[in-house]
Design an enzyme around this catalytic site. Sequence first.
Site, PDB file in Angstrom:
ATOM      1  N   ASP A 294       4.105  29.065  18.672  1.00  0.00           N
ATOM      2  CA  ASP A 294       5.490  29.226  19.099  1.00  0.00           C
ATOM      3  C   ASP A 294       6.070  30.500  18.462  1.00  0.00           C
ATOM      4  O   ASP A 294       5.498  31.577  18.595  1.00  0.00           O
ATOM      5  CB  ASP A 294       6.255  27.944  18.734  1.00  0.00           C
ATOM      6  CG  ASP A 294       7.703  27.902  19.169  1.00  0.00           C
ATOM      7  OD1 ASP A 294       7.956  27.717  20.369  1.00  0.00           O
ATOM      8  OD2 ASP A 294       8.578  28.036  18.298  1.00  0.00           O
TER       9      ASP A 294
ATOM     10  N   HIS B 295       4.007  20.348  23.445  1.00  0.00           N
ATOM     11  CA  HIS B 295       4.221  21.642  22.798  1.00  0.00           C
ATOM     12  C   HIS B 295       3.724  21.688  21.355  1.00  0.00           C
ATOM     13  O   HIS B 295       3.108  22.675  20.944  1.00  0.00           O
ATOM     14  CB  HIS B 295       5.704  21.991  22.847  1.00  0.00           C
ATOM     15  CG  HIS B 295       6.036  23.305  22.211  1.00  0.00           C
ATOM     16  ND1 HIS B 295       5.457  24.500  22.599  1.00  0.00           N
ATOM     17  CD2 HIS B 295       6.885  23.623  21.196  1.00  0.00           C
ATOM     18  CE1 HIS B 295       5.941  25.488  21.875  1.00  0.00           C
ATOM     19  NE2 HIS B 295       6.807  24.985  21.008  1.00  0.00           N
TER      20      HIS B 295
END
Length: 287
Positions: free
Chosen positions: A106, A267
Amino acid sequence: MIEGFRDDEVRLDGEVSVFFRHAGHGPPAVLLHGHPRTSATWHRVAPRLVGAGFTVVCPDLRGYGRSLGPAPTPDHAGHSKRAMAGDVVALMRHLGHERFAVAGHDRGGCVAFRLALDHPAAVTRVALLDCVPITEHLSRMTARFAALYWHWFFLAQPGIPERVINADPDAWYDGDPDAMGHANHAEFRRATRDPRVVRGMLEDYRAGLTVDRRQEEADRAAGARLRCPALVLWSVRDDLEDLYGDPLALWRDWAGDLRGHGVDSGHHMAEEAPAELAAALTAFLKD
């Protein structure tokens, strides 16, 4: 927090200090977390890498968790990916490592990307997890992207997001302690309830749309590319494939030695698919 790891801290220039966890013997590898996590997000992955024969270092990014960044400035440079990448190089030199591998997830993936571009002599391999360059996102701006990534633009606003988030941080930053691990969740809660950390995370996003974007645009214009082997992994239950198809296609302009695949995860793959992620990283780092 991470089994077998030592917690430590190093003070760098000025107001900056980096909290980190480290363990192991062998080739060094750095793991960089994303937003709004801390280094504790790696608690299911890092011990596996140590078991595979690596020295593993997990820092809190500048402004996140227990790492302190400088006071904000109008240009946001103190919280840029370039500044965060410099912290990692300084930390690893402090530990005696001039060369090392790095994996980032990320926002940490953006830092890993910048680190490999800015310090090619230091980075042996780079793994980029559930991320693409900021400019690749922005150059493909659509209404769908704006709806999915609206938080990028809200978090980058001056003043307003601090007031909104700090009024009820638990409502803004939710997390399942069973899925995350209870100790990891407790550390996440402490961090997101700290106005200093909230400010640091917001400065990361403000830098992303300003100084970070400009630096990537300059790199693209100059034809900059990663000089080390790169691994790209993405979560098949997140949104990168839905937005762009094959994420590897977005990275081909930036890397020559490139490989990667999807991971069966949402995620936060370090928490949701640690065995698959650790196996992929181990194979890449030992290749």
